[in-house]
Design a protein around this motif. Structure first.
Motif, PDB file in Angstrom:
ATOM      1  N   HIS A 178      56.625  39.527  60.539  1.00 54.83           N
ATOM      2  CA  HIS A 178      56.342  40.588  61.522  1.00 54.83           C
ATOM      3  C   HIS A 178      57.448  41.632  61.595  1.00 54.83           C
ATOM      4  O   HIS A 178      57.732  42.167  62.658  1.00 54.83           O
ATOM      5  N   GLN A 179      58.076  41.930  60.455  1.00 54.16           N
ATOM      6  CA  GLN A 179      59.084  42.983  60.366  1.00 54.16           C
ATOM      7  C   GLN A 179      58.472  44.139  59.604  1.00 54.16           C
ATOM      8  O   GLN A 179      57.798  43.946  58.598  1.00 54.16           O
ATOM      9  N   LYS A 180      58.697  45.358  60.072  1.00 52.15           N
ATOM     10  CA  LYS A 180      58.152  46.540  59.419  1.00 52.15           C
ATOM     11  C   LYS A 180      59.286  47.468  58.988  1.00 52.15           C
ATOM     12  O   LYS A 180      60.300  47.570  59.672  1.00 52.15           O
ATOM     13  N   PRO A 181      59.115  48.177  57.875  1.00 56.84           N
ATOM     14  CA  PRO A 181      60.144  49.121  57.441  1.00 56.84           C
ATOM     15  C   PRO A 181      60.198  50.332  58.364  1.00 56.84           C
ATOM     16  O   PRO A 181      59.214  50.660  59.029  1.00 56.84           O
ATOM     17  N   ASN A 182      61.346  51.003  58.405  1.00 54.84           N
ATOM     18  CA  ASN A 182      61.506  52.203  59.230  1.00 54.84           C
ATOM     19  C   ASN A 182      60.727  53.382  58.674  1.00 54.84           C
ATOM     20  O   ASN A 182      60.286  54.238  59.426  1.00 54.84           O
ATOM     21  N   ASP A 183      60.588  53.462  57.355  1.00 57.95           N
ATOM     22  CA  ASP A 183      59.810  54.521  56.722  1.00 57.95           C
ATOM     23  C   ASP A 183      59.185  53.983  55.447  1.00 57.95           C
ATOM     24  O   ASP A 183      59.414  52.852  55.064  1.00 57.95           O
ATOM     25  N   LYS A 184      58.374  54.788  54.774  1.00 55.29           N
ATOM     26  CA  LYS A 184      57.630  54.296  53.626  1.00 55.29           C
ATOM     27  C   LYS A 184      58.481  54.108  52.374  1.00 55.29           C
ATOM     28  O   LYS A 184      58.007  53.566  51.390  1.00 55.29           O
ATOM     29  N   TYR A 185      59.742  54.532  52.390  1.00 55.25           N
ATOM     30  CA  TYR A 185      60.607  54.390  51.232  1.00 55.25           C
ATOM     31  C   TYR A 185      61.562  53.211  51.326  1.00 55.25           C
ATOM     32  O   TYR A 185      62.202  52.865  50.352  1.00 55.25           O
ATOM     33  N   GLU A 186      61.689  52.609  52.479  1.00 58.06           N
ATOM     34  CA  GLU A 186      62.598  51.470  52.634  1.00 58.06           C
ATOM     35  C   GLU A 186      62.066  50.274  51.861  1.00 58.06           C
ATOM     36  O   GLU A 186      60.907  49.899  51.990  1.00 58.06           O
ATOM     37  N   ALA A 191      64.092  47.198  51.464  1.00 57.58           N
ATOM     38  CA  ALA A 191      64.642  45.935  51.959  1.00 57.58           C
ATOM     39  C   ALA A 191      65.558  46.189  53.149  1.00 57.58           C
ATOM     40  O   ALA A 191      66.097  47.279  53.315  1.00 57.58           O
ATOM     41  N   LYS A 192      65.723  45.165  53.951  1.00 55.36           N
ATOM     42  CA  LYS A 192      66.724  45.181  55.021  1.00 55.36           C
ATOM     43  C   LYS A 192      67.753  44.124  54.649  1.00 55.36           C
ATOM     44  O   LYS A 192      67.406  42.984  54.357  1.00 55.36           O
ATOM     45  N   CYS A 193      69.012  44.527  54.649  1.00 52.95           N
ATOM     46  CA  CYS A 193      70.091  43.627  54.256  1.00 52.95           C
ATOM     47  C   CYS A 193      70.483  42.708  55.413  1.00 52.95           C
ATOM     48  O   CYS A 193      70.138  42.957  56.562  1.00 52.95           O
ATOM     49  N   LYS A 194      71.229  41.662  55.099  1.00 47.07           N
ATOM     50  CA  LYS A 194      71.640  40.692  56.111  1.00 47.07           C
ATOM     51  C   LYS A 194      72.590  41.282  57.140  1.00 47.07           C
ATOM     52  O   LYS A 194      72.701  40.774  58.244  1.00 47.07           O
ATOM     53  N   ASP A 195      73.281  42.384  56.788  1.00 45.57           N
ATOM     54  CA  ASP A 195      74.158  43.028  57.765  1.00 45.57           C
ATOM     55  C   ASP A 195      73.433  44.160  58.509  1.00 45.57           C
ATOM     56  O   ASP A 195      74.067  45.002  59.118  1.00 45.57           O
ATOM     57  N   ALA A 196      72.098  44.183  58.450  1.00 40.48           N
ATOM     58  CA  ALA A 196      71.222  45.136  59.145  1.00 40.48           C
ATOM     59  C   ALA A 196      71.211  46.525  58.525  1.00 40.48           C
ATOM     60  O   ALA A 196      70.574  47.421  59.066  1.00 40.48           O
ATOM     61  N   SER A 197      71.873  46.732  57.394  1.00 39.47           N
ATOM     62  CA  SER A 197      71.764  48.023  56.723  1.00 39.47           C
ATOM     63  C   SER A 197      70.442  48.077  55.951  1.00 39.47           C
ATOM     64  O   SER A 197      69.829  47.048  55.672  1.00 39.47           O
ATOM     65  N   LEU A 198      70.002  49.278  55.628  1.00 40.77           N
ATOM     66  CA  LEU A 198      68.728  49.478  54.942  1.00 40.77           C
ATOM     67  C   LEU A 198      68.957  49.729  53.467  1.00 40.77           C
ATOM     68  O   LEU A 198      69.976  50.284  53.072  1.00 40.77           O
ATOM     69  N   GLY A 203      70.423  43.407  42.284  1.00 43.15           N
ATOM     70  CA  GLY A 203      71.577  44.016  42.926  1.00 43.15           C
ATOM     71  C   GLY A 203      71.322  44.597  44.300  1.00 43.15           C
ATOM     72  O   GLY A 203      72.235  45.110  44.933  1.00 43.15           O
ATOM     73  N   THR A 204      70.098  44.519  44.794  1.00 39.91           N
ATOM     74  CA  THR A 204      69.790  45.070  46.110  1.00 39.91           C
ATOM     75  C   THR A 204      70.588  44.327  47.172  1.00 39.91           C
ATOM     76  O   THR A 204      70.598  43.107  47.200  1.00 39.91           O
ATOM     77  N   CYS A 205      71.276  45.044  48.018  1.00 38.38           N
ATOM     78  CA  CYS A 205      72.094  44.511  49.124  1.00 38.38           C
ATOM     79  C   CYS A 205      73.243  43.628  48.634  1.00 38.38           C
ATOM     80  O   CYS A 205      73.739  42.779  49.385  1.00 38.38           O
ATOM     81  N   SER A 206      73.679  43.806  47.405  1.00 38.46           N
ATOM     82  CA  SER A 206      74.735  42.939  46.875  1.00 38.46           C
ATOM     83  C   SER A 206      76.066  43.105  47.606  1.00 38.46           C
ATOM     84  O   SER A 206      76.849  42.166  47.664  1.00 38.46           O
ATOM     85  N   HIS A 207      76.314  44.253  48.192  1.00 39.06           N
ATOM     86  CA  HIS A 207      77.553  44.466  48.949  1.00 39.06           C
ATOM     87  C   HIS A 207      77.309  44.377  50.458  1.00 39.06           C
ATOM     88  O   HIS A 207      78.148  44.800  51.245  1.00 39.06           O
ATOM     89  N   HIS A 208      76.168  43.832  50.842  1.00 35.54           N
ATOM     90  CA  HIS A 208      75.812  43.711  52.257  1.00 35.54           C
ATOM     91  C   HIS A 208      75.352  42.290  52.589  1.00 35.54           C
ATOM     92  O   HIS A 208      74.447  42.102  53.385  1.00 35.54           O
ATOM     93  N   ARG A 209      75.917  41.309  51.909  1.00 40.63           N
ATOM     94  CA  ARG A 209      75.655  39.879  52.126  1.00 40.63           C
ATOM     95  C   ARG A 209      74.247  39.455  51.714  1.00 40.63           C
ATOM     96  O   ARG A 209      73.766  38.416  52.126  1.00 40.63           O
ATOM     97  N   GLY A 210      73.538  40.231  50.933  1.00 39.48           N
ATOM     98  CA  GLY A 210      72.229  39.848  50.423  1.00 39.48           C
ATOM     99  C   GLY A 210      71.068  40.427  51.208  1.00 39.48           C
ATOM    100  O   GLY A 210      71.236  41.099  52.219  1.00 39.48           O
ATOM    101  N   VAL A 211      69.864  40.130  50.727  1.00 44.46           N
ATOM    102  CA  VAL A 211      68.635  40.651  51.327  1.00 44.46           C
ATOM    103  C   VAL A 211      68.156  39.717  52.437  1.00 44.46           C
ATOM    104  O   VAL A 211      68.095  38.507  52.256  1.00 44.46           O
TER     105      VAL A 211
END
Length: 90
Positions: free
Chosen positions: A52-60, A62-69, A77-85
């Motif tokens: 039940h999580q939705k992206p902020n816009d149509k281009y997002e 993934a959401k990273c573990k540190d809440a960055s987009l 490599g997605t979210c590799s510097h943000h503790r993972g997906v």
């Protein structure tokens, strides 16, 4: 004459190796926009739609573990510097 033909054949073979199309990468490419409400299989993270999580816009993508987009076009490599997906949206 045979030496020149052999040298030409070797040159053509080497040119074919260097200028051939690159092999497909191991990473799965993601779509450029999020048009479907489902996720493709990934090795890490959860599907946002099933939680039940939705992206902020149509281009997002993934959401990273540190809440960055993330707007990554490839899974590798997605979210590799943000503790993972945390959640995938593609």
């Amino acid at each position: 004459m045979r030496t020149r033909l052999a040298a030409s054949a070797v040159a053509v073979a080497l040119a074919g190796v260097f200028f051939s199309a690159p092999a497909a990468s191991a990473a799965t490419p993601l779509p450029s926009t999020n048009t479907a409400h489902h996720c493709i299989h990934h090795t890490t993270g959860l599907c946002g739609w099933t939680h039940h999580q939705k992206p902020n816009d149509k281009y997002e993508t993934a959401k990273c573990k540190d809440a960055s987009l993330s707007y990554s076009r490839h899974a590798q490599g997605t979210c590799s510097h943000h503790r993972g997906v945390r959640y995938w949206f593609k």
